[in-house]
Motif scaffolding. Structure first.
Motif, PDB file in Angstrom:
ATOM      1  N   GLU A   6     -11.896  -9.870  -7.667  1.00  0.00           N
ATOM      2  CA  GLU A   6     -13.194 -10.510  -7.925  1.00  0.00           C
ATOM      3  C   GLU A   6     -13.255 -11.947  -7.419  1.00  0.00           C
ATOM      4  N   GLU A   7     -12.159 -12.666  -7.520  1.00  0.00           N
ATOM      5  CA  GLU A   7     -12.135 -14.082  -7.138  1.00  0.00           C
ATOM      6  C   GLU A   7     -12.563 -14.301  -5.685  1.00  0.00           C
ATOM      7  N   ARG A   8     -12.238 -13.347  -4.792  1.00  0.00           N
ATOM      8  CA  ARG A   8     -12.584 -13.483  -3.375  1.00  0.00           C
ATOM      9  C   ARG A   8     -13.538 -12.390  -2.903  1.00  0.00           C
ATOM     10  N   ASN A   9     -13.992 -11.562  -3.819  1.00  0.00           N
ATOM     11  CA  ASN A   9     -14.868 -10.431  -3.490  1.00  0.00           C
ATOM     12  C   ASN A   9     -14.245  -9.556  -2.401  1.00  0.00           C
ATOM     13  N   ARG A  10     -12.992  -9.224  -2.608  1.00  0.00           N
ATOM     14  CA  ARG A  10     -12.228  -8.410  -1.669  1.00  0.00           C
ATOM     15  C   ARG A  10     -11.568  -7.237  -2.395  1.00  0.00           C
ATOM     16  N   TYR A  11     -11.009  -6.355  -1.603  1.00  0.00           N
ATOM     17  CA  TYR A  11     -10.247  -5.235  -2.154  1.00  0.00           C
ATOM     18  C   TYR A  11      -8.806  -5.328  -1.676  1.00  0.00           C
ATOM     19  N   ARG A  12      -7.881  -5.178  -2.602  1.00  0.00           N
ATOM     20  CA  ARG A  12      -6.471  -5.280  -2.279  1.00  0.00           C
ATOM     21  C   ARG A  12      -6.013  -4.037  -1.528  1.00  0.00           C
ATOM     22  N   ALA A  13      -5.589  -4.252  -0.282  1.00  0.00           N
ATOM     23  CA  ALA A  13      -5.199  -3.130   0.577  1.00  0.00           C
ATOM     24  C   ALA A  13      -3.999  -2.375   0.022  1.00  0.00           C
ATOM     25  N   ASP A  14      -3.038  -3.094  -0.548  1.00  0.00           N
ATOM     26  CA  ASP A  14      -1.858  -2.426  -1.089  1.00  0.00           C
ATOM     27  C   ASP A  14      -2.206  -1.523  -2.267  1.00  0.00           C
ATOM     28  N   SER A  15      -3.160  -1.970  -3.105  1.00  0.00           N
ATOM     29  CA  SER A  15      -3.592  -1.153  -4.245  1.00  0.00           C
ATOM     30  C   SER A  15      -4.329   0.099  -3.769  1.00  0.00           C
ATOM     31  N   VAL A  16      -5.128  -0.040  -2.709  1.00  0.00           N
ATOM     32  CA  VAL A  16      -5.844   1.112  -2.150  1.00  0.00           C
ATOM     33  C   VAL A  16      -4.848   2.119  -1.581  1.00  0.00           C
ATOM     34  N   ILE A  17      -3.834   1.630  -0.881  1.00  0.00           N
ATOM     35  CA  ILE A  17      -2.822   2.520  -0.296  1.00  0.00           C
ATOM     36  C   ILE A  17      -2.076   3.272  -1.387  1.00  0.00           C
ATOM     37  N   LYS A  18      -1.732   2.585  -2.466  1.00  0.00           N
ATOM     38  CA  LYS A  18      -1.046   3.249  -3.578  1.00  0.00           C
ATOM     39  C   LYS A  18      -1.910   4.375  -4.139  1.00  0.00           C
ATOM     40  N   PHE A  19      -3.219   4.107  -4.258  1.00  0.00           N
ATOM     41  CA  PHE A  19      -4.156   5.119  -4.750  1.00  0.00           C
ATOM     42  C   PHE A  19      -4.205   6.313  -3.796  1.00  0.00           C
ATOM     43  N   LEU A  20      -4.347   6.047  -2.499  1.00  0.00           N
ATOM     44  CA  LEU A  20      -4.414   7.122  -1.510  1.00  0.00           C
ATOM     45  C   LEU A  20      -3.097   7.885  -1.428  1.00  0.00           C
ATOM     46  N   ASN A  21      -2.006   7.159  -1.576  1.00  0.00           N
ATOM     47  CA  ASN A  21      -0.684   7.769  -1.487  1.00  0.00           C
ATOM     48  C   ASN A  21      -0.478   8.830  -2.568  1.00  0.00           C
ATOM     49  N   LYS A  22      -0.980   8.534  -3.767  1.00  0.00           N
ATOM     50  CA  LYS A  22      -0.844   9.484  -4.878  1.00  0.00           C
ATOM     51  C   LYS A  22      -1.625  10.768  -4.622  1.00  0.00           C
ATOM     52  N   GLU A  23      -2.722  10.648  -3.844  1.00  0.00           N
ATOM     53  CA  GLU A  23      -3.573  11.801  -3.573  1.00  0.00           C
ATOM     54  C   GLU A  23      -3.135  12.583  -2.330  1.00  0.00           C
ATOM     55  N   THR A  24      -2.137  12.075  -1.630  1.00  0.00           N
ATOM     56  CA  THR A  24      -1.720  12.677  -0.356  1.00  0.00           C
ATOM     57  C   THR A  24      -0.484  13.538  -0.543  1.00  0.00           C
ATOM     58  N   LYS A  25      -0.586  14.813  -0.196  1.00  0.00           N
ATOM     59  CA  LYS A  25       0.521  15.753  -0.330  1.00  0.00           C
ATOM     60  C   LYS A  25       1.430  15.697   0.895  1.00  0.00           C
ATOM     61  N   GLU A  26       2.560  16.395   0.804  1.00  0.00           N
ATOM     62  CA  GLU A  26       3.478  16.464   1.933  1.00  0.00           C
ATOM     63  C   GLU A  26       2.791  17.116   3.127  1.00  0.00           C
ATOM     64  N   ARG A  27       3.170  16.700   4.322  1.00  0.00           N
ATOM     65  CA  ARG A  27       2.606  17.194   5.588  1.00  0.00           C
ATOM     66  C   ARG A  27       1.191  16.673   5.831  1.00  0.00           C
ATOM     67  N   PHE A  28       0.789  15.661   5.060  1.00  0.00           N
ATOM     68  CA  PHE A  28      -0.508  15.017   5.274  1.00  0.00           C
ATOM     69  C   PHE A  28      -0.299  13.508   5.320  1.00  0.00           C
ATOM     70  N   VAL A  29      -1.176  12.830   6.024  1.00  0.00           N
ATOM     71  CA  VAL A  29      -1.219  11.373   5.987  1.00  0.00           C
ATOM     72  C   VAL A  29      -2.687  10.978   5.903  1.00  0.00           C
ATOM     73  N   THR A  30      -3.002  10.053   5.008  1.00  0.00           N
ATOM     74  CA  THR A  30      -4.394   9.666   4.763  1.00  0.00           C
ATOM     75  C   THR A  30      -4.675   8.263   5.276  1.00  0.00           C
ATOM     76  N   ILE A  31      -5.782   8.114   6.004  1.00  0.00           N
ATOM     77  CA  ILE A  31      -6.229   6.782   6.393  1.00  0.00           C
ATOM     78  C   ILE A  31      -7.578   6.502   5.764  1.00  0.00           C
ATOM     79  N   GLY A  32      -7.638   5.422   4.974  1.00  0.00           N
ATOM     80  CA  GLY A  32      -8.885   5.011   4.369  1.00  0.00           C
ATOM     81  C   GLY A  32      -9.667   4.135   5.339  1.00  0.00           C
ATOM     82  N   LEU A  33     -10.962   4.359   5.442  1.00  0.00           N
ATOM     83  CA  LEU A  33     -11.821   3.581   6.338  1.00  0.00           C
ATOM     84  C   LEU A  33     -12.910   2.894   5.529  1.00  0.00           C
ATOM     85  N   THR A  34     -13.092   1.590   5.768  1.00  0.00           N
ATOM     86  CA  THR A  34     -14.081   0.824   5.011  1.00  0.00           C
ATOM     87  C   THR A  34     -14.682  -0.297   5.859  1.00  0.00           C
ATOM     88  N   SER A  35     -15.836  -0.772   5.424  1.00  0.00           N
ATOM     89  CA  SER A  35     -16.446  -1.946   6.053  1.00  0.00           C
ATOM     90  C   SER A  35     -16.283  -3.172   5.151  1.00  0.00           C
TER      91      SER A  35
END
Length: 205
Positions: free
Chosen positions: A77-106
């Motif tokens: 909130e302090e910089r109105n940004r999103y922490r990339a490492d926190s997003v990756i951790k979230f995506l990582n939990k949702e990604t199964k073996e033999r898959f790789v996820t890339i999040g795309l944002t503006s």
């Protein structure tokens, strides 16, 4: 008679080897990693479609997921940004073996870099890893989608195990806090060879 038997056994052996090679190739293709493109709801469809189509030119095994909201714990909130490492951790939990996820944002994304608690970045990907993220926020408006693709493919390269590359025209060039994407044209030969061993497809090398 013996000569005929040897010929017959030789033919059987060649046929068995051929079947074995085809089976191994099929197994390898089945085990190839699938790239999951995860758009966040802020991203427009034009940017999503462009980046996805460009990725498919290099690595056709791609699936686009339904757009989602950012995880609440990723917002800074302090910089109105999103922490990339926190997003990756979230995506990582949702990604199964033999898959790789890339999040795309503006949206603007950031990481902690050295003594800088909140450093704005264009993308982040761990080497190796199952997830990464690319942001359009810091790119030039003139050709933002083309640059966006280059950021995305760079981060995907990291997930496959690629380090930063000294070649100035290579997609794996280290940004060093700047935007050099207009100078980047392709993966260099060394990086391509590395990715080919990961089942990536290229028209030329």
């Amino acid at each position: 008679m013996k000569s005929n038997n040897y010929c017959f056994l030789f033919i059987i052996l060649i046929f068995a080897l051929s079947c074995s090679e085809k089976k191994q190739a099929a197994v390898k293709e089945k085990q190839a990693t699938t790239v999951l493109v995860q758009p966040f709801k802020d991203l427009n469809s034009e940017s999503l479609n462009f980046v996805t189509s460009e990725i498919k030119k290099i690595y056709p095994n791609v699936k686009v997921l339904e757009a989602i909201d950012f995880p609440e714990n990723a917002y800074y909130e302090e910089r109105n940004r999103y922490r990339a490492d926190s997003v990756i951790k979230f995506l990582n939990k949702e990604t199964k073996e033999r898959f790789v996820t890339i999040g795309l944002t503006s949206k603007d994304i950031s990481v902690t870099k050295g003594k800088i608690k909140d450093f704005g970045v264009m993308g982040l990907g761990y080497r190796p890893g199952k997830a990464c993220i690319a942001s359009k926020f810091r790119l030039n408006k003139k050709n933002a989608d083309e640059q966006f693709f280059k950021i995305a493919i760079h981060e995907l390269g990291h997930t496959q195990g690629l380090k930063h590359c000294p070649e100035k025209t290579c997609f794996m060039r280290d940004a060093e806090g700047k935007n050099h994407t207009d100078e980047e044209t392709d993966f260099c030969k060394k990086c391509k060879t590395f990715l080919i061993n990961k089942n990536w497809k290229f028209k030329s090398i």
